[in-house]
Design a protein around this motif. Structure first.
Motif, short mmCIF file in Angstrom:
data_model
loop_
_atom_site.label_atom_id
_atom_site.label_comp_id
_atom_site.label_asym_id
_atom_site.label_seq_id
_atom_site.Cartn_x
_atom_site.Cartn_y
_atom_site.Cartn_z
N ILE A 1 0.83 -1.20 0.00
CA ILE A 1 0.00 0.00 0.00
C ILE A 1 0.86 1.25 0.00
O ILE A 1 0.60 2.21 -0.73
CB ILE A 1 -0.96 -0.02 1.22
CG1 ILE A 1 -1.99 -1.13 1.06
CG2 ILE A 1 -1.64 1.34 1.38
CD1 ILE A 1 -2.82 -1.37 2.29
N ARG A 2 1.94 1.23 0.82
CA ARG A 2 2.81 2.40 0.88
C ARG A 2 3.47 2.66 -0.48
O ARG A 2 3.58 3.79 -0.93
CB ARG A 2 3.89 2.19 1.94
CG ARG A 2 4.61 3.52 2.22
CD ARG A 2 5.96 3.44 2.86
NE ARG A 2 6.22 2.39 3.80
CZ ARG A 2 7.45 2.13 4.24
NH1 ARG A 2 8.48 2.85 3.82
NH2 ARG A 2 7.67 1.16 5.08
N ILE A 3 3.90 1.61 -1.15
CA ILE A 3 4.53 1.76 -2.45
C ILE A 3 3.54 2.28 -3.49
O ILE A 3 3.86 3.19 -4.27
CB ILE A 3 5.15 0.42 -2.91
CG1 ILE A 3 6.31 0.03 -2.01
CG2 ILE A 3 5.61 0.52 -4.37
CD1 ILE A 3 6.81 -1.39 -2.25
N LEU A 4 2.35 1.73 -3.50
CA LEU A 4 1.36 2.16 -4.49
C LEU A 4 0.96 3.62 -4.26
O LEU A 4 0.81 4.38 -5.22
CB LEU A 4 0.12 1.26 -4.43
CG LEU A 4 0.34 -0.20 -4.85
CD1 LEU A 4 -0.95 -0.99 -4.69
CD2 LEU A 4 0.84 -0.29 -6.28
N ASP A 5 0.80 4.01 -3.01
CA ASP A 5 0.49 5.41 -2.71
C ASP A 5 1.62 6.33 -3.16
O ASP A 5 1.38 7.40 -3.75
CB ASP A 5 0.24 5.59 -1.22
CG ASP A 5 -1.06 4.98 -0.74
OD1 ASP A 5 -1.92 4.67 -1.60
OD2 ASP A 5 -1.24 4.82 0.49
N ALA A 6 2.86 5.92 -2.91
CA ALA A 6 4.01 6.72 -3.34
C ALA A 6 4.07 6.81 -4.86
O ALA A 6 4.34 7.89 -5.42
CB ALA A 6 5.30 6.10 -2.79
N ALA A 7 3.82 5.71 -5.53
CA ALA A 7 3.86 5.70 -7.00
C ALA A 7 2.81 6.63 -7.59
O ALA A 7 3.06 7.33 -8.58
CB ALA A 7 3.67 4.28 -7.52
N GLU A 8 1.63 6.64 -6.99
CA GLU A 8 0.58 7.54 -7.49
C GLU A 8 1.04 9.00 -7.40
O GLU A 8 0.82 9.78 -8.34
CB GLU A 8 -0.71 7.34 -6.70
CG GLU A 8 -1.44 6.04 -7.04
CD GLU A 8 -2.82 5.97 -6.42
OE1 GLU A 8 -3.13 6.85 -5.57
OE2 GLU A 8 -3.58 5.06 -6.77
N ARG A 9 1.67 9.36 -6.31
CA ARG A 9 2.15 10.74 -6.17
C ARG A 9 3.24 11.05 -7.18
O ARG A 9 3.25 12.13 -7.80
CB ARG A 9 2.65 10.98 -4.74
CG ARG A 9 1.57 10.89 -3.67
CD ARG A 9 2.06 11.39 -2.31
NE ARG A 9 3.11 10.53 -1.75
CZ ARG A 9 2.87 9.48 -0.97
NH1 ARG A 9 1.62 9.13 -0.67
NH2 ARG A 9 3.88 8.77 -0.46
N VAL A 10 4.16 10.12 -7.37
CA VAL A 10 5.26 10.34 -8.31
C VAL A 10 4.75 10.41 -9.75
O VAL A 10 5.14 11.30 -10.52
CB VAL A 10 6.32 9.22 -8.16
CG1 VAL A 10 7.34 9.29 -9.29
CG2 VAL A 10 7.01 9.32 -6.82
N PHE A 11 3.89 9.47 -10.14
CA PHE A 11 3.40 9.45 -11.51
C PHE A 11 2.56 10.69 -11.82
O PHE A 11 2.61 11.22 -12.93
CB PHE A 11 2.56 8.19 -11.76
CG PHE A 11 3.35 6.91 -11.71
CD1 PHE A 11 4.73 6.91 -11.85
CD2 PHE A 11 2.71 5.70 -11.50
CE1 PHE A 11 5.46 5.73 -11.81
CE2 PHE A 11 3.43 4.51 -11.46
CZ PHE A 11 4.81 4.52 -11.61
N ALA A 12 1.77 11.16 -10.84
CA ALA A 12 0.95 12.35 -11.06
C ALA A 12 1.84 13.58 -11.25
O ALA A 12 1.51 14.47 -12.04
CB ALA A 12 0.00 12.56 -9.90
#
Length: 213
Positions: free
Chosen positions: A19-30
């Protein structure tokens, strides 16, 4: 009365680290865009080493797959919670749409646009998008069938055309939200829901095509 969609569709089984990785990836990709972002960027945002990140996801495509499956599971869970005993199904569907289309930050729509663009040339991405669309359409179809059976919706509602129209309207809302920072989200949402309710009463099959129970 049973729920509109079986709850068996809802398990996701994500660990806290995933979950932490997916949340971080969403912020980075956005912020940076899917293609410009690197696994190192995601690792830094998640507060871990790149080597540790690769233990959970082997590539950016794998992260996107995880994001898509998480979204699909959440959508399935929410459709699984629909129940005629909880009030008008159209009201419940509107609340569900607000949760997934309007309440999340605008960055969610930005990421969706990137994934849709990638799906136009990447069959694996296209398959992930199709899985989410299939979950949405299955849930909507089940809710509509119950609403027709209990008299909330007209028995002659043209299910196929109504589902297609609603899905295109929702996709259009998401696209405009992702592309236009000045988009009036509240006004557009009310327009979307008003259109959905109007179509539900008027997009009917000809009387000659009405099927008898």
């Amino acid at each position: 009365m049973p729920p509109v969609v079986p709850a068996a569709l809802t398990d996701s089984n994500l660990s806290e680290r995933h979950i932490r990785i997916l949340d971080a990836a969403e912020r980075v990709f956005a912020h940076a865009g899917f293609h410009a972002a690197t696994m190192q960027d995601v690792a830094a945002e998640a507060g871990m080493s790149p080597g540790n990140l690769y233990r959970y996801f082997s590539s950016k495509d794998a992260i996107i797959a995880g994001m898509a499956e998480r979204d699909r599971s959440l959508i399935a869970a929410d459709f699984g919670s629909l129940h005629p005993g909880n009030g008008a199904l159209l009201d419940q569907l509107e609340a569900l749409a607000r949760k997934h289309l309007i309440d999340p930050p605008r960055e969610k729509a930005v990421i969706a646009l990137q994934i849709w663009a990638e799906a136009a040339r990447n069959p694996e991405m296209a398959s992930m998008c199709a899985d989410i669309d299939g979950t949405v359409m299955q849930g909507l179809a089940a809710a509509i069938a119950v609403a027709k059976a209990n008299g909330e919706l007209p028995a002659r509602l043209d299910d196929n055309r109504f589902l297609l129209a609603v899905s295109m309207m929702a996709d259009g809302y998401f696209c405009r939200r992702g592309m236009d920072p000045a988009f009036d989200e509240a006004f557009a949402a009310e327009t979307l829901f008003a259109g959905m309710r109007q179509l539900a009463q008027t997009m009917l099959l000809p009387e000659a095509e009405e099927t008898t129970p």
